[in-house]
Design an enzyme around this catalytic site. Structure first.
Site, short mmCIF file in Angstrom:
data_model
loop_
_atom_site.label_atom_id
_atom_site.label_comp_id
_atom_site.label_asym_id
_atom_site.label_seq_id
_atom_site.Cartn_x
_atom_site.Cartn_y
_atom_site.Cartn_z
N HIS A 23 0.31 79.44 -1.85
CA HIS A 23 0.97 80.31 -0.87
C HIS A 23 2.47 80.39 -1.21
O HIS A 23 3.32 80.07 -0.38
CB HIS A 23 0.83 79.77 0.57
CG HIS A 23 -0.51 80.03 1.19
ND1 HIS A 23 -0.95 79.36 2.30
CD2 HIS A 23 -1.50 80.90 0.88
CE1 HIS A 23 -2.16 79.79 2.63
NE2 HIS A 23 -2.51 80.72 1.78
N HIS A 79 -13.27 87.26 1.62
CA HIS A 79 -11.88 87.14 2.09
C HIS A 79 -11.00 87.86 1.09
O HIS A 79 -11.20 87.73 -0.13
CB HIS A 79 -11.55 85.63 2.16
CG HIS A 79 -10.17 85.28 2.58
ND1 HIS A 79 -9.37 86.07 3.38
CD2 HIS A 79 -9.43 84.17 2.31
CE1 HIS A 79 -8.21 85.46 3.57
NE2 HIS A 79 -8.21 84.31 2.93
N GLU A 81 -7.70 87.54 0.57
CA GLU A 81 -6.47 86.90 0.07
C GLU A 81 -6.54 86.77 -1.45
O GLU A 81 -7.61 86.59 -2.05
CB GLU A 81 -6.25 85.54 0.73
CG GLU A 81 -4.82 85.04 0.52
CD GLU A 81 -4.42 83.89 1.46
OE1 GLU A 81 -5.29 83.33 2.16
OE2 GLU A 81 -3.21 83.58 1.47
N ASP A 83 -6.06 84.74 -3.79
CA ASP A 83 -6.68 83.66 -4.56
C ASP A 83 -8.19 83.86 -4.72
O ASP A 83 -8.81 83.20 -5.55
CB ASP A 83 -6.37 82.28 -3.96
CG ASP A 83 -6.63 82.20 -2.47
OD1 ASP A 83 -6.43 83.20 -1.77
OD2 ASP A 83 -7.02 81.11 -2.00
N HIS A 145 -9.11 82.20 7.97
CA HIS A 145 -7.82 82.20 8.65
C HIS A 145 -7.09 83.53 8.58
O HIS A 145 -5.94 83.63 8.99
CB HIS A 145 -6.92 81.09 8.05
CG HIS A 145 -6.54 81.37 6.62
ND1 HIS A 145 -5.24 81.45 6.22
CD2 HIS A 145 -7.26 81.64 5.53
CE1 HIS A 145 -5.18 81.71 4.93
NE2 HIS A 145 -6.40 81.82 4.51
N ASP A 164 -12.71 79.96 2.75
CA ASP A 164 -11.69 78.91 2.91
C ASP A 164 -12.15 77.76 3.82
O ASP A 164 -11.76 76.61 3.62
CB ASP A 164 -10.40 79.50 3.50
CG ASP A 164 -9.58 80.25 2.46
OD1 ASP A 164 -9.62 79.88 1.28
OD2 ASP A 164 -8.88 81.19 2.85
N TYR A 192 -5.63 70.37 4.59
CA TYR A 192 -5.92 71.80 4.65
C TYR A 192 -6.05 72.25 6.11
O TYR A 192 -5.45 73.25 6.53
CB TYR A 192 -7.21 72.12 3.89
CG TYR A 192 -7.40 73.58 3.65
CD1 TYR A 192 -6.89 74.19 2.52
CD2 TYR A 192 -8.08 74.38 4.57
CE1 TYR A 192 -7.04 75.55 2.31
CE2 TYR A 192 -8.23 75.73 4.37
CZ TYR A 192 -7.70 76.31 3.24
OH TYR A 192 -7.86 77.66 3.04
N HIS A 225 -12.71 76.77 -2.19
CA HIS A 225 -11.81 75.83 -2.88
C HIS A 225 -12.46 74.45 -2.87
O HIS A 225 -13.00 74.00 -1.86
CB HIS A 225 -10.47 75.68 -2.14
CG HIS A 225 -9.66 76.94 -2.07
ND1 HIS A 225 -9.06 77.51 -3.16
CD2 HIS A 225 -9.34 77.72 -1.01
CE1 HIS A 225 -8.40 78.60 -2.78
NE2 HIS A 225 -8.56 78.75 -1.48
#
Ligand code: FEO
Length: 394
Positions: A23, A79, A81, A83, A145, A164, A192, A225
């Site tokens: 991030h 998701h 995001e 990553d 999230h 996540d 996390y 992850h």
């Protein structure tokens, strides 16, 4: 590189051994991370999630060794995001018409990130995708999230792909939860949760109940992850349920910064007082300027009370303390007590300022704090011990 997960499910992601910040600079990853991508081969072939963009070309080249890319029938983007979606531009350049299954919010996020009009197929909770002998069932997980977050469940193999949620920033080639060091694993899990999911605890609680109500058997949880939960996979769900319930351990965390050691001496004397009154409680001290902020936040998450100290500078507080207070405010911790302390030479605003910021962050202030004039002498340190003793009694 690929690993067999279960049946015709393979891991085709990327282990990022070098990652130390995530991030941007916001999240420390002392143990690296992984970007998990999964290939499911049934009557149809499905790719679930991709990897972070610096590894996009490597990812697609490796994937092409595993399978003819043209044979991928569906992509699932749990998701948006970067990553997890960072490999999409390179992949979709090679298979531009392949449908991407994702939530309506993910379409917005992916278009905002990549400005591509891919073949999106939006799904909602309960929608099913037949892939031959098995099905994928989609479960939206908004704000766990991001607004676009989603889980999907593979029937037959009973695998929950949770993205996540239930993940950890832990680089490992061992792939499964029972193979890695358990203290490292759970340290990364709680870190996390504390740093990313604390603000969404009410949603975590609701989502767990919703998934349980589906009544689907879960043999394995494959997050995006870290390692896969195959040994007692619901143990991490049980932990999340506990963490979502205003979690605390028998711990007090003392966070401070200091210019000429006055506030440090106060911190240590307060700790002594707490220990005198309660020798069962775990007390941890962190100089905010010298400690990793995500590690501090993890300790705050575990604490029943937090003490924050700073000397006064320029009618305010030291910047490292201001920074950690802002993190604590944003995460919205619940069910935690707090107090402030600090040394001062003339104007002495720091303690009132910290008290106010803790209150605004939702902490329950047990008093209005303790100020010490100049460098604490024997009497002042005795007052700090007494302050600690009094806090322990509360
Ligand atoms: Fe691992 Fe929210 O991305």
């Amino acid at each position: 590189m690929h690993f067999s997960v279960k049946g015709n499910v393979s891991w085709v992601g990327k282990i990022d051994w070098e990652l130390r910040k995530f991030h941007g600079e916001e999240y420390s990853t002392h143990r690296g991370s992984t970007y998990n991508s999964y290939l499911v081969r049934d009557g149809k072939t499905v790719l679930i999630d991709t990897v972070w963009s610096p590894f996009a070309v490597e990812f697609v080249e490796n994937l092409a060794k595993e399978i003819d890319l043209a044979k991928i029938d569906f992509v699932v983007a749990n998701h948006a995001e970067s990553d997890h979606s960072g490999g999409l531009p390179e992949l979709m350049r090679r298979i531009p018409d392949t449908p991407i299954y994702c939530t309506a919010n993910a379409v917005k996020s992916l278009k905002g990130l990549y400005h591509q009009d891919w073949n999106f197929r939006t799904v909602k909770t309960g929608d099913r995708l037949n892939i031959g002998s098995k099905e994928l069932i989609f479960i939206e997980a908004p704000m766990l999230h991001w607004p676009d977050s989603m889980f999907c469940y593979l029937t037959g193999d009973n695998i929950l792909f949770s993205n996540d949620a239930f993940g950890q920033h832990l680089a490992s080639e061992l792939l499964f939860n029972d193979l890695v060091d358990q203290s490292e694993l759970f340290q990364e899990c709680i870190k996390y949760y504390a740093n990313i999911l604390t603000p969404f605890s009410a949603l975590v609680d609701r989502k767990i109940k919703e998934v349980v109500a589906f009544g689907l058997p879960v043999d394995m949880i494959c997050p995006s992850h870290g390692v896969i939960w195959r040994d007692n996979p619901l143990q991490i769900v049980t932990r999340y349920a506990a963490w979502a319930a205003d979690y605390q351990e028998n711990q007090v965390t003392i966070i401070y910064d200091t210019m000429w050691d006055g506030t440090r001496k106060m911190a240590e004397s307060i700790a002594k007082g707490i220990h005198e009154a309660d020798d069962d409680v775990t007390i941890k001290l962190f100089n905010a300027a010298r400690s990793d902020k995500n590690d501090i936040i993890t300790e705050v998450f575990k604490s029943k009370a937090v003490l924050v100290g700073s000397p006064t500078i320029n009618r305010g507080i030291l910047s490292a303390v201001a920074g950690i207070l802002e993190e604590m405010r944003g995460l919205g911790f619940k069910n935690k007590k707090a107090a402030a302390f600090g040394a001062y030479g003339w104007s002495g605003e720091s303690v009132a300022m910290i008290t106010e910021r803790l209150r605004a962050g939702g902490f329950h202030l047990v008093n209005e704090g303790l100020r010490v004039f100049w460098n604490p002498d024997g009497q002042a340190l005795a007052d700090c011990v007494s302050f600690g003793r009094d806090l322990a009694s509360k």
